[in-house]
Design an enzyme around this catalytic site. Structure first.
Site, PDB file in Angstrom:
ATOM      1  N   GLU A  69       1.065  -1.658  -0.136  1.00 20.16           N
ATOM      2  CA  GLU A  69      -0.215  -0.103   0.104  1.00 20.16           C
ATOM      3  C   GLU A  69       1.125   1.296   0.192  1.00 20.16           C
ATOM      4  O   GLU A  69       0.411   1.848   0.662  1.00 20.16           O
ATOM      5  CB  GLU A  69      -0.786   0.083   0.997  1.00 20.16           C
ATOM      6  N   ASN A  86      -0.584   8.881   7.754  1.00 19.71           N
ATOM      7  CA  ASN A  86      -1.141   7.383   7.818  1.00 19.71           C
ATOM      8  C   ASN A  86      -0.399   6.775   8.820  1.00 19.71           C
ATOM      9  O   ASN A  86       0.678   6.306   8.160  1.00 19.71           O
ATOM     10  CB  ASN A  86      -1.695   6.903   7.340  1.00 19.71           C
ATOM     11  N   SER A  87       0.144   6.492  10.138  1.00 21.04           N
ATOM     12  CA  SER A  87       1.478   5.504  10.284  1.00 21.04           C
ATOM     13  C   SER A  87       1.426   4.036  10.242  1.00 21.04           C
ATOM     14  O   SER A  87       0.103   4.049  10.234  1.00 21.04           O
ATOM     15  CB  SER A  87       1.763   5.630  12.372  1.00 21.04           C
ATOM     16  N   HIS A 132     -17.965 -10.010   6.428  1.00 17.03           N
ATOM     17  CA  HIS A 132     -17.098  -9.385   6.569  1.00 17.03           C
ATOM     18  C   HIS A 132     -15.517  -9.761   7.470  1.00 17.03           C
ATOM     19  O   HIS A 132     -16.790  -9.755   8.638  1.00 17.03           O
ATOM     20  CB  HIS A 132     -16.567  -7.860   6.831  1.00 17.03           C
ATOM     21  N   GLU A 160     -12.645  -9.267   9.178  1.00 15.69           N
ATOM     22  CA  GLU A 160     -11.422  -9.069   9.673  1.00 15.69           C
ATOM     23  C   GLU A 160     -10.900  -9.602  10.574  1.00 15.69           C
ATOM     24  O   GLU A 160     -11.146  -9.950  11.164  1.00 15.69           O
ATOM     25  CB  GLU A 160     -11.587  -7.453   9.714  1.00 15.69           C
ATOM     26  N   HIS A 198      -8.289  -8.607   1.207  1.00 12.63           N
ATOM     27  CA  HIS A 198      -7.947  -7.366   2.081  1.00 12.63           C
ATOM     28  C   HIS A 198      -6.503  -7.424   2.520  1.00 12.63           C
ATOM     29  O   HIS A 198      -6.408  -8.216   3.492  1.00 12.63           O
ATOM     30  CB  HIS A 198      -8.532  -6.182   2.834  1.00 12.63           C
ATOM     31  N   GLU A 199      -5.578  -6.683   2.080  1.00 16.23           N
ATOM     32  CA  GLU A 199      -3.952  -7.123   2.929  1.00 16.23           C
ATOM     33  C   GLU A 199      -3.224  -8.162   2.228  1.00 16.23           C
ATOM     34  O   GLU A 199      -2.878  -8.676   3.271  1.00 16.23           O
ATOM     35  CB  GLU A 199      -4.440  -6.436   4.117  1.00 16.23           C
ATOM     36  N   GLU A 234      -7.269  -6.496  -2.624  1.00 14.66           N
ATOM     37  CA  GLU A 234      -6.944  -5.310  -2.838  1.00 14.66           C
ATOM     38  C   GLU A 234      -5.290  -5.133  -2.914  1.00 14.66           C
ATOM     39  O   GLU A 234      -4.502  -5.650  -4.339  1.00 14.66           O
ATOM     40  CB  GLU A 234      -7.161  -4.566  -1.088  1.00 14.66           C
ATOM     41  N   GLU A 264      -9.212   4.348  -0.431  1.00 17.28           N
ATOM     42  CA  GLU A 264      -9.490   4.455   0.723  1.00 17.28           C
ATOM     43  C   GLU A 264      -8.479   5.241   1.346  1.00 17.28           C
ATOM     44  O   GLU A 264      -8.710   6.244   2.072  1.00 17.28           O
ATOM     45  CB  GLU A 264      -9.815   3.114   0.909  1.00 17.28           C
TER      46      GLU A 264
END
Ligand code: NOJ
Ligand code: CA
Length: 711
Positions: free
Chosen positions: A172, A194-195, A411, A413, A481-482, A500, A506
């Protein structure tokens, strides 16, 4: 029950001559491959396009742990074959794909004891080369550990390169365009506020898919195909010699891959052309993947969806139901924070919007307990994937969605706790089956558990494939995602619709965002491996964030164009219903646009600058076009000669208003409705950071009478 039909329209192969020399060549069209053994017995390959050298002689081989290197060989024999088949993907950018290659397989044996064997298989296509290693069954190599893969890509010059750093856990990043000699992953353009955890041990490593442009106008893409049971390949850049060498992502112990012969590695891929459009049209990576392992694919359906999602990304609502897990009310219950987006009433509002507008899917995030402490603790995932928050009535929502013809998207996560997910997967998928969820978005935010493993290491590569297989077993489509970036495995697991694994839209919500050129680079890099869940369709370009200066770095009509230029069988309409309701004339494009295609024409493209693509909807005469530019205004002119010459089409052109501009006037657009045919030459003006979308539908008799011809 419809069975999968892989219609082989034409399939043949011929085994050709054997050879014994130390130099072998193979060719198809403009592409030539050379293989040879150097004096020491090191295997080398080189690749040519027309009269250009693409890859100079480059070394192959392995270092093994606790074993001598597997590098010094003699050729025992070689085998050639020609293969030509046309196959039908379950879904895709085109409905038929030709897989045509000449294969050279070289059987090698170590010169010295223990005389181990290694085969290298090269496939030469009209647009590039794929090769992989095979470890055959043999007496002195059974269980073994790869310490390093020694594959090199020895380039001819200091090419212009579109790159992101070789992070073991993330893709990303914004792309940097620089010469190879300037690659430096530790000197990033600091775009993000963003950290994030950065994990790039090699300062000079880059991720693949990597696209380069040479000074004599060649486009070269390097990636891999069919990444299974092996770590992901990154490329270490030698900034002086322009040699790229394979860096495999290690596991917790620093080892790369645990294998047992017989075994094959993923394919290393080199796509090359003097036309940028050929790179985007290439099917080489898909062709190197195995056919579908899923027999009955009738339940797999490309789809558009909306989500209770952007409101969390922008801070209007939240994923978490309460603010503190340790302070409960008098009944021992969580204290609601009244900012929880995934509540039954709000979800029903989204179901109504989807149903009214013919959007088939709805994703709801934050529906399950655990979000109070979901991120950054590395304490094992807080989720069980089956327990809803008290204000999310899973049963009532399932019934309401069914009644309204909307498919709920689950979803899951995992907070990167893949080991908990492995234990819970069956339970999670049974829950989806019970409540009628036909697809799932999974996520791996954070540092991986098992601790010390990486998103791109062998353990996780195995995990993603297991998750896709498990989902298929329950007839669930999956969007990860990721994960690691894709390598064409969507051919083998067509229920693995998208990933993703890249810097999505995003980032415009929670950081400085993406540069206006970002979407002109992604199809040449990240998307070469497979579809991306980029989440386009943001209409409220500014003013959604409490943080000053945050905005989407495109115009509104460029967001429409992304439905075409960012290929995915899963396309989100990412903005809030109320933001669409403010622009229903522009939303019409999202309602109309297809997600599965008979045909695709890459009309023009230049990485970092612009892309224009036309696609014909599956089993339909409708065409849709997307045109995007970078930070520079641009007028694109081309003929609609791909249209059926016997038809007149009603064209709806969604373009930037004349005074639009991504920064100062991004939401200004113009919609034109005109008649066109296959002779029409269009000129479409795009604003800085802009784009345009066009729908072309066979004209009705009313339209033929009342619409004007395009001028
Ligand atoms: C990151 C994903 O990319 C995003 O879409 C999701 O909302 C969050 N993780 C939470 O799972
Ligand atoms: Ca540019």
């Amino acid at each position: 029950m419809r069975r999968i039909t892989i219609i082989v329209l034409l399939s043949w192969f011929i085994i050709r001559s054997h050879a014994q020399s130390n130099e072998l060549t193979e060719q198809l069209g403009n592409i030539k491959l050379e293989f040879r053994l150097g004096d020491s017995g090191i295997a080398e390959y080189a690749v040519y396009f027309k009269d250009h050298v693409v890859i100079k002689p480059s070394a192959l081989g392995f270092n093994l742990k606790n074993n001598p290197a597997l590098r010094y060989f003699k050729i025992i024999r070689s085998e050639r074959k020609t293969f030509d088949e046309t196959w039908k993907p379950v879904w895709g950018e085109v409905s038929q794909i030709r897989n045509h290659y000449n294969e050279l397989k070289v059987y090698l044996q170590e010169r010295n004891e223990p005389n181990r064997f290694l085969n290298i298989v090269f496939r030469v296509f009209q647009d590039g080369v794929g090769f992989r290693y095979e470890f055959p069954v043999q007496p002195h190599l059974k269980y073994f550990i790869i310490a390093d893969e020694l594959t090199q890509f020895n380039l001819t010059g200091d090419h212009k390169t579109f790159w992101i750093p070789g992070d073991y856990d993330s893709n990303e990043y914004p792309y940097t365009t620089s010469k190879l000699s300037e690659v430096d992953g530790w000197k990033l353009p600091v775009l993000s506020t963003n950290s994030k955890e950065i994990n790039e041990p090699d300062q000079y490593a880059v991720q693949t898919p990597l696209t380069m442009k040479t000074s004599d106008g060649l486009y070269i893409n390097i990636h891999e195909a069919a990444l299974v049971h092996y770590p992901s390949m990154q490329l270490h850049v030698d900034r002086k010699s322009y040699t790229l060498s394979c860096n495999l992502v290690p596991n917790a112990l620093g080892d790369k891959a645990y294998l047992r012969a017989p075994e094959v590695t993923p394919w290393r891929t080199i796509i090359v052309s003097d036309k940028a459009t050929d790179i985007l049209a290439s099917k080489l990576i898909l062709n190197l993947n195995d056919p579908s392992k899923i027999e009955n694919t009738s339940w797999i359906k490309p789809t558009k969806f909306i989500g209770v999602w952007w409101e969390m990304q922008t801070g209007k609502g939240g994923w978490n139901y309460s603010n503190n897990l340790d302070s409960l009310d008098a009944n021992g219950k969580l204290v609601p924070n009244h900012r929880h987006s995934a509540n039954t009433e709000n979800v029903k509002r989204y179901i109504d919007f989807a149903s009214k507008n013919g959007i088939k899917g709805l994703l709801v995030e934050g529906w399950n307990t655990g979000w109070e402490e979901w991120y950054g603790n590395w304490n094992g995932g807080p989720f069980d994937f089956v327990t809803p928050y008290p204000d999310f009535d899973v049963k009532a929502i399932a019934q309401y969605a069914k009644q309204k013809g909307v498919n709920m998207i689950m979803h899951n996560e995992t907070s990167a706790d893949a080991s908990t997910y492995e234990r819970q997967m069956d339970t999670a998928f049974r829950f989806m089956n019970k409540y009628g969820y036909t697809s799932v978005k999974t996520g791996y935010v954070g540092s991986i558990v098992p601790r010390g493993e990486h998103h791109d290491g062998q353990w996780m590569i195995d995990h993603y494939v297991r998750a896709a297989e498990k989902a298929a077993q329950y007839h669930v489509m999956i969007d990860m995602h990721e994960p690691v970036r894709p390598t064409g495995l969507q051919r083998t697991y067509p229920n693995w619709l998208a990933c993703e694994a890249g810097r999505g839209n995003e980032w415009n919500a929670f950081s400085d965002g993406n540069l206006p050129e970002h979407e002109t680079i992604m199809p040449f890099t990240r998307l070469m491996g497979g579809p991306m869940d980029y989440t386009p369709g943001i209409f409220k370009i500014k003013g959604y964030s409490a943080v000053a200066g945050r905005q989407v770095h495109t115009t509104l009509t460029k967001q429409l164009a992304l439905y075409i230029t960012m290929y995915s069988p899963l396309q989100m309409a990412a903005d809030l219903p109320e933001n669409y309701e403010a622009h229903m004339d522009a939303f019409q494009f999202i309602k109309d646009v297809a997600v599965d295609w008979d045909d695709t024409k890459i009309i023009e493209a230049e990485p970092g600058d612009y892309i224009t693509i036309a696609r014909k909807a599956k089993n339909s005469s409708n065409w849709f076009l997307g045109l995007i530019t970078d930070e520079n205004a641009r007028t694109s002119s081309f003929k609609l000669d791909f249209l059926d010459p016997n038809k007149i089409y009603a064209a709806t052109i969604y373009r930037d208003a004349d005074d639009a501009d991504w920064k100062n006037n991004p939401e200004a657009y113009t919609i034109e409705k005109v008649l066109v045919n296959s002779n029409t030459l269009v000129n479409i003006k795009m604003a800085p950071g802009g784009g345009a979308a066009i729908s072309l539908l066979p004209a009705t008799s009313d339209q033929l009478k009342s619409w004007k011809e395009y001028k």
